[in-house]
Design a protein around this motif. Structure first.
Motif, short mmCIF file in Angstrom:
data_model
loop_
_atom_site.label_atom_id
_atom_site.label_comp_id
_atom_site.label_asym_id
_atom_site.label_seq_id
_atom_site.Cartn_x
_atom_site.Cartn_y
_atom_site.Cartn_z
N UNK A 167 0.84 -1.20 0.00
CA UNK A 167 0.00 0.00 0.00
C UNK A 167 0.87 1.25 0.00
N UNK A 168 1.92 1.25 0.78
CA UNK A 168 2.81 2.42 0.83
C UNK A 168 3.46 2.65 -0.53
N UNK A 169 3.88 1.58 -1.19
CA UNK A 169 4.52 1.71 -2.49
C UNK A 169 3.53 2.23 -3.52
N UNK A 170 2.32 1.71 -3.48
CA UNK A 170 1.30 2.17 -4.43
C UNK A 170 0.97 3.64 -4.20
N UNK A 171 0.93 4.07 -2.96
CA UNK A 171 0.67 5.48 -2.67
C UNK A 171 1.82 6.36 -3.15
N UNK A 172 3.06 5.88 -2.99
CA UNK A 172 4.19 6.67 -3.49
C UNK A 172 4.11 6.83 -5.00
N UNK A 173 3.63 5.78 -5.66
CA UNK A 173 3.50 5.85 -7.11
C UNK A 173 2.39 6.80 -7.53
N UNK A 174 1.28 6.74 -6.81
CA UNK A 174 0.13 7.57 -7.20
C UNK A 174 0.23 9.00 -6.69
N UNK A 175 0.99 9.20 -5.62
CA UNK A 175 1.11 10.54 -5.04
C UNK A 175 2.59 10.93 -4.97
N UNK A 176 3.11 11.45 -6.06
CA UNK A 176 4.52 11.88 -6.04
C UNK A 176 4.78 12.96 -5.01
N UNK A 177 3.75 13.81 -4.78
CA UNK A 177 3.89 14.88 -3.79
C UNK A 177 3.73 14.28 -2.39
N UNK A 178 4.80 14.29 -1.62
CA UNK A 178 4.78 13.66 -0.29
C UNK A 178 3.76 14.33 0.63
N UNK A 179 3.55 15.63 0.48
CA UNK A 179 2.62 16.35 1.36
C UNK A 179 1.16 15.96 1.08
N UNK A 180 0.90 15.47 -0.10
CA UNK A 180 -0.46 15.06 -0.46
C UNK A 180 -0.69 13.59 -0.12
N UNK A 181 0.36 12.85 0.08
CA UNK A 181 0.27 11.41 0.23
C UNK A 181 -0.25 11.03 1.62
N UNK A 182 -1.29 10.16 1.70
CA UNK A 182 -1.76 9.68 3.00
C UNK A 182 -0.70 8.84 3.70
N UNK A 183 -0.69 8.94 5.03
CA UNK A 183 0.22 8.13 5.84
C UNK A 183 -0.41 6.77 6.09
N UNK A 184 0.43 5.75 6.26
CA UNK A 184 -0.05 4.36 6.35
C UNK A 184 0.39 3.73 7.66
N UNK A 185 -0.51 2.95 8.24
CA UNK A 185 -0.18 2.14 9.41
C UNK A 185 -1.20 1.00 9.51
#
Length: 896
Positions: A167-185
């Motif tokens: 999930x974290x990898x997929x979010x990094x791919x879909x959200x290049x902007x770190x500030x827009x990217x949801x945090x995962x736990x």
């Protein structure tokens, strides 16, 4: 002028008094209710709540049954939550996908949960749908992959790590902007994180659950305990933010023992939930924390997967009503005012009617019955609210109906006993109080025919009765002795011979085969009666009568042509030598010193078949004795009352018989009475309910309908005991289907039963001159006959015909197993209930209030069976009790 105004003034006074008493009782109950629900005040919420754990299902919805909330319902939830917070944490996306656009529209910050579990197909759907939602709505700031999956052992740490990394990898791919990217736990209890610290390498933050209730931590120290565990996790993972994904306390549920042992335990209650949640929200340390209160709304469906407490974690109930205030006063029941208002609306007219109609009672007596009535109204109202206050399965609803019926019947019995209790103790003056009258001159004395029916009786006993009748001081009477169906000549031949020596005044008839039981014999005697007879008297074969019986009671017939029956009480002799027979005597005595006066006040007497005098033309006019009924005496009395005639009770002992010889004998007698009572009730119900014309008054109908409430209560006790046994076994072997009944209704059932049981001994002590040991013995016998009466009631309701069995008065069963014969059913029930209760405690423990209340109810069910065993033991004791001297002719006291 004053005379014409007086009736109006008296009516006005009664009305104002009734209004005042009604207001007094209702105010007292309001204040008591308010005091009961008030839990005090504590610091409340200071500012906005950081967040709520939110699942949108309502009372009748469940993901397990594919019943989902509508968008409108979710929108309503979010509007309500917006009053407290702008942050929510969810648990899945595929069950209610419309939640996320609605939250976006209302500017909620969402920690979106993905339900990752052992179901790989579902996990894949959740991840795919969640990633799409995260792309679409920028208010989704966190993604929580799985909820307590490791705690439930649905996957390994490695498997969870793989999901998190994916999930974290997929979010990094879909959200290049770190500030827009949801945090995962992922979300797990604090101890799972400490046990598996490697999990932290795969998350952006640590989401922990702090639920001290599950660990059996007492509510008084649960808050400090939670902060301590939080600090422990923070120290273990200093480089990651720690978010509290769940923190809260259930308002209902099982008592949780401490996981480390010891006496500490956690109790689920409104008080503890409010104390913990409000304490956490108002604690200064919480201002610096990132947390989600567990949870926004109760989720009834969770009972199936998490147990009883699982449904009750919400700050709001499933109907979206707050369960406790987050600020100000804390109360046990936020609906208490609604219930109190409804109880007032229902109770006010009842209380006013009681206060107005019972003007002949003193003030204390009226307050007594009014208070008892309002208490019953409140308890029944609370029972009716239980489906709203609790989340009940279909099985629970069956149990609830069972408990409500038991409560309703217990309340009815309690109120009828309370009315009798109040009238006996608090009535200022009896309107219908009859005493023996002076004898009339011989020339005015009507001719009386005394009828004595016997069957298989000891001849010496019958001869003693006949001799006492012949010796009466009365100028004009005859005695007709009818022995029916006795086959042993040694029993009836001596009686026949003795009667032959007494002259024309005594007639003896032996009927070898005669139908109709005792009623058939009495109808035969009626046909043999001297044409001059105006009054018929009936005595049992074991009675020795006083010489002045006829002389002192016959004058009542001359006072009014409407008098159909004059009844004297049953009484006993030769009982002092045996404690068991003393028990029998005083158990009988209570009815004739209490119940008969209560019924006589409204001309609703139960006629009994000895020491009774009946006007012959009226007896013949109603068709004589009913041979279809094995309680022909009571049935005749009711027929006479339906014609509008009068029955008088004179509480003066004019004859004494023998008590039943042993426990089996009195059980046989009481079964016959209960069976016959049901025959009477079935046959006369149209007249009692007014569906057929009769001259019965409302008061007479009341007495004949409620007079058997106590026996119906015994029958319901048997049904309730069987149901309790079945339910207990269900809780042991099918705990998900059969849950513990709620304490809210179980406790009043216990209280009502205990309270009702106390009324009898108090009345005995106040109305009869005897010792506490005799009152105790009478009470034990009364309770010990409960099972027999229950069987008689149920048999009478389901069977049309019964068999008349005489009550043995002079023998005791013998043989190796004779002791166990009369009580085999009671022993079986006692063993079954005791064993099931012990098995339940062994399985569930003793900590839960509901367990303790249920065991108390089971224990209460055993009392009649224990009493029956005790009665049988006492009946077998040697007859060596010294006789007592008691003034058995003491008149019934007038209430002061």
């Amino acid at each position: 002028m004053l005379r014409s105004v007086m009736p109006f003034l008296q009516l006005l006074r009664r009305t104002l008094t009734a209004l005042l008493l009604t207001a007094l009782v209702l105010t007292a109950f309001w204040q008591a209710w308010a005091w009961h629900v008030r839990l005090g005040t504590e610091p409340g919420v200071a500012g906005e709540i950081n967040g709520f754990a939110y699942t949108p299902f309502r009372r009748d919805q469940s993901p397990l049954e594919k019943r989902y909330p509508t968008p409108e319902q979710i929108a309503h939830d979010l509007e309500l939550l917006a009053l407290y917070t702008k942050r929510i944490r969810t648990y899945g996306v595929t069950d209610a996908p419309t939640l996320y656009p609605l939250a976006y529209q209302r500017k909620f910050e969402v920690a979106m949960g993905l339900w990752v579990s052992a179901d790989q197909a579902l996990s894949e759907r959740e991840i795919a749908a969640g990633l799409q939602l995260a792309e679409r709505y920028d208010n989704i700031t966190r993604i929580v992959v799985g909820n307590e999956a490791l705690l439930r052992k649905e996957m390994t740490v490695a498997e969870m790590a793989a999901y998190l990394d994916r999930v974290r990898e997929e979010l990094r791919r879909r959200f290049p902007d770190k500030n827009r990217r949801p945090l995962v736990s992922t979300a797990e209890p604090w101890h799972v994180w400490l046990k598996n610290p490697e999990l932290a390498d795969h998350v952006d933050f640590v989401m922990i659950h702090l639920l001290p209730y599950h660990e059996g931590i007492d509510a008084s120290r649960a808050l400090d305990y939670a902060f301590g565990r939080l600090e422990e996790v923070q120290k273990r993972f200093p480089k990651l933010p720690v978010v509290i994904g769940e923190i809260g306390w259930p308002s209902r549920g099982e008592v949780m023992p401490n996981l480390l042992g010891g006496d500490e335990r956690a109790e689920a209650s409104i008080e503890n939930a409010a104390h913990f949640v409000r304490g956490f929200l108002s604690d200064p340390r919480s201002l610096f924390l990132d947390y989600y209160i567990m949870e926004a709304f109760d989720q009834p469906w969770k009972v199936a997967v998490e147990g009883w407490a699982g449904a009750h974690w919400g700050v709001f109930d499933a109907d979206r009503q707050p369960k406790y205030s987050l600020d100000g006063l804390i109360v046990r029941d936020v609906r208490w005012q609604e219930k109190a208002k409804l109880a007032t609306l229902i109770g006010a007219p009842l209380l006013f009617a009681l206060a107005f109609l019972l003007a002949s009672w003193n003030l204390l007596g009226r307050l007594w019955l009014m208070g008892l009535t309002q208490l019953c109204v409140i308890v029944l109202l609370i029972g009716a609210y239980l489906p709203k206050d609790y989340y009940l399965s279909r099985g629970d609803l069956v149990g609830l109906v069972f408990l409500i019926v038991a409560t309703l019947m217990t309340a009815a019995v309690l109120l009828s006993h309370g009315f009798e209790f109040g009238e006996v103790l608090f009535k200022r003056q009896w309107r219908r109080r009859f005493t023996p009258l002076p004898p009339v001159p011989p020339e005015k004395a009507p001719f009386v025919s005394i009828h004595l029916a016997c069957y298989n009786e000891p001849p010496e006993m019958v001869i003693a009765t006949i001799d006492s009748l012949v010796a009466m001081d009365y100028p004009h009477f005859e005695v007709i002795v009818v022995d029916n169906n006795t086959t042993d000549e040694a029993l009836w031949k001596p009686v026949e011979a003795h009667c032959a020596q007494l002259g024309d005044r005594v007639k003896f008839f032996h009927l070898p085969k005669w139908p109709g039981f005792k009623a058939g014999a009495l109808n035969f005697a009626l046909r043999q009666t001297d044409p001059r007879a105006e009054v018929v008297g009936v005595v049992d074969a074991d009675y020795v009568v006083e010489r002045d019986w006829l002389a002192r009671l016959i004058p009542h017939f001359l006072e009014s042509p409407l008098v159909a029956v004059v009844q004297a009480p049953q009484a006993h002799r030769e009982y002092e030598h045996s404690f068991f027979q003393r028990m029998c005597n005083w158990e009988f005595e209570g009815f004739f010193r209490i119940g008969m006066h209560h019924r006589n006040e409204r001309n609703a007497l139960i006629q009994h078949g000895t020491m009774t005098l009946i006007r012959r033309p009226m007896l013949e006019a109603v068709g004589g004795w009913s041979e279809w009924c094995i309680c022909e005496d009571t049935e005749l009395g009711l027929r006479l009352l339906e014609r509008g005639y009068e029955i008088r009770y004179v509480d003066h002992i004019f004859g004494r018989g023998l008590t039943p010889s042993d426990f089996a004998a009195i059980k046989s007698q009481r079964f016959r009475w209960a069976f016959g009572a049901m025959q009477i009730l079935k046959a006369h119900m149209p007249y009692l309910l007014g569906r057929k014309p009769s001259n019965l008054t409302f008061a007479q109908r009341y007495h004949f309908l409620t007079g058997w409430f106590a026996w119906f209560g015994d029958a319901l006790h048997l049904i309730f005991a069987m149901g309790s046994l079945f339910w207990t076994l269900g809780m042991i072997y099918a705990p998900k289907t059969f849950t513990l009944p709620v304490a809210t209704l179980a406790a009043p059932v216990l209280g009502f039963m205990a309270f009702k049981s106390a009324l009898g001994p108090i009345l005995y002590r106040r109305t009869m001159q005897t010792k506490w040991i005799d009152i105790l013995g009478a009470s034990i016998l009364s309770v010990g006959l409960s099972h027999t009466i229950a069987r008689g009631v149920l048999a009478g309701l389901t069977h049309k015909k019964g068999t008349f069995v005489r009550t043995p008065k002079g023998w005791r069963a013998k043989g190796t197993f004779a002791f166990f014969g009369p009580i085999r059913e009671e022993l079986g029930m006692l063993t079954a209930i005791t064993a099931s209760g012990a098995l339940l405690v062994a399985q569930r423990g003793w900590l839960s209030l509901e367990i303790r209340l249920w065991i108390a109810i089971l224990a209460l069910q055993t009392i009649p069976y224990l009493a029956a065993v005790l009665c049988q033991i006492i009946a077998y004791l040697p007859d060596n009790t010294p006789p007592e001297t008691a003034d058995d002719k003491k008149p019934f006291p007038s209430p002061s």
